[in-house]
Motif scaffolding. Structure first.
Motif, PDB file in Angstrom:
ATOM      1  N   ILE A  56       0.774  -1.149  -0.048  1.00  0.00           N
ATOM      2  CA  ILE A  56       0.057  -0.080   0.107  1.00  0.00           C
ATOM      3  C   ILE A  56       0.971   1.291   0.192  1.00  0.00           C
ATOM      4  N   THR A  95       1.355   5.609  -0.013  1.00  0.00           N
ATOM      5  CA  THR A  95       0.853   6.645   0.847  1.00  0.00           C
ATOM      6  C   THR A  95      -0.358   7.510   0.459  1.00  0.00           C
ATOM      7  N   ASP A  96      -0.585   7.040  -0.855  1.00  0.00           N
ATOM      8  CA  ASP A  96      -2.263   7.423  -1.331  1.00  0.00           C
ATOM      9  C   ASP A  96      -3.237   6.312  -1.103  1.00  0.00           C
ATOM     10  N   GLY A  97      -2.809   5.556  -0.365  1.00  0.00           N
ATOM     11  CA  GLY A  97      -3.780   4.206  -0.053  1.00  0.00           C
ATOM     12  C   GLY A  97      -4.040   3.298  -0.998  1.00  0.00           C
ATOM     13  N   ASP A  98      -3.439   3.663  -2.308  1.00  0.00           N
ATOM     14  CA  ASP A  98      -3.370   2.749  -3.244  1.00  0.00           C
ATOM     15  C   ASP A  98      -2.628   1.329  -3.191  1.00  0.00           C
ATOM     16  N   THR A 134      -1.535   2.426   9.890  1.00  0.00           N
ATOM     17  CA  THR A 134      -2.386   2.969   8.658  1.00  0.00           C
ATOM     18  C   THR A 134      -1.667   3.906   7.943  1.00  0.00           C
ATOM     19  N   VAL A 135      -2.207   4.449   6.938  1.00  0.00           N
ATOM     20  CA  VAL A 135      -1.664   5.424   5.896  1.00  0.00           C
ATOM     21  C   VAL A 135      -1.231   6.753   6.666  1.00  0.00           C
ATOM     22  N   GLU A 160       2.195   8.490   7.091  1.00  0.00           N
ATOM     23  CA  GLU A 160       2.442   9.888   6.722  1.00  0.00           C
ATOM     24  C   GLU A 160       2.735  10.718   7.706  1.00  0.00           C
ATOM     25  N   TYR A 219       5.975   2.459   1.743  1.00  0.00           N
ATOM     26  CA  TYR A 219       5.001   1.583   1.227  1.00  0.00           C
ATOM     27  C   TYR A 219       4.619   0.988   2.733  1.00  0.00           C
ATOM     28  N   LYS A 259       1.413  -4.924   4.437  1.00  0.00           N
ATOM     29  CA  LYS A 259       0.193  -5.184   5.602  1.00  0.00           C
ATOM     30  C   LYS A 259       0.021  -6.429   6.045  1.00  0.00           C
TER      31      LYS A 259
END
Length: 200
Positions: free
Chosen positions: A41, A43-46, A102-103, A107, A120, A123
């Protein structure tokens, strides 16, 4: 007598050369890795495929944890490496091997420690398992073909948990990166990383 002496000296020279070559040969890892089954994952959550990190380049992956003092202590050193490396030929990535981060937390960690390296989240710890990473910080250097050329510590500052030298006497990761970019065998391809245990 002179001819015998010359032959003897030639044999000694050949023996010494053979010994030097043997001493300089890599004695550690050279394992190919296919990362296409591993998701990370950003940092944009993608969700991205870990294989995309290679992008036909070598890559240095460093496993870190936001609450690991050893990993956090190395961030300035790793930021400098990232700024100095030829990024046309070498990618860099920080990877959090954590089921809970979490993202937003990643961040926040980046802001607090001024992290410049792309980060990244691993998870399900699949990437950490793929490289047998056990602690943070632990580095892995892959060449453009996806072969592991180095795995281990950043340098030898940390002797044991809570024990450190005033300054490093070996910059193992920097040396490995230089060897890979020069297309040379890595002089010391594997070292023991010391830091915070990655939960399994």
């Amino acid at each position: 007598m002179s001819q015998i002496l010359c032959i003897t000296l030639l044999l000694i020279a050949l023996f010494c050369h053979a010994s030097d070559v043997e001493a300089n040969e890599p004695v550690g890892i050279l394992e190919s890795r296919n990362l296409s089954h591993i998701s990370l994952i950003d940092t944009d959550g993608d969700v991205i495929n870990a294989q995309a990190l290679l992008a036909r380049k070598s890559i240095t992956i460093i496993f870190i944890k936001q609450d690991c003092p050893v990993a956090n202590g190395y961030i300035p050193t790793l930021n400098r490496m990232y700024e100095m490396v030829d990024r046309r030929r070498m990618n860099f990535a920080f990877v959090y091997p954590s089921q809970s981060i979490t993202v937003a937390e990643a961040e926040a960690h980046c802001r607090e420690y001024l992290i410049k390296v792309p980060v990244y989240i691993d998870k399900n710890l699949a990437l950490a398992h793929a490289f047998d990473a056990t602690v943070t910080p632990e580095a892995v250097v892959l060449d453009a073909a996806g072969a592991v050329r180095y795995r281990g510590r950043i340098d030898d500052r940390i002797v044991g948990y809570g024990k450190r030298r005033p300054a490093a006497t070996r910059d193992d990761l920097a040396e490995a990166i230089a060897d890979v970019l020069a297309d040379h065998p890595v002089r010391v391809p594997e070292t023991k990383a010391v830091g915070c245990i990655i939960p399994r």
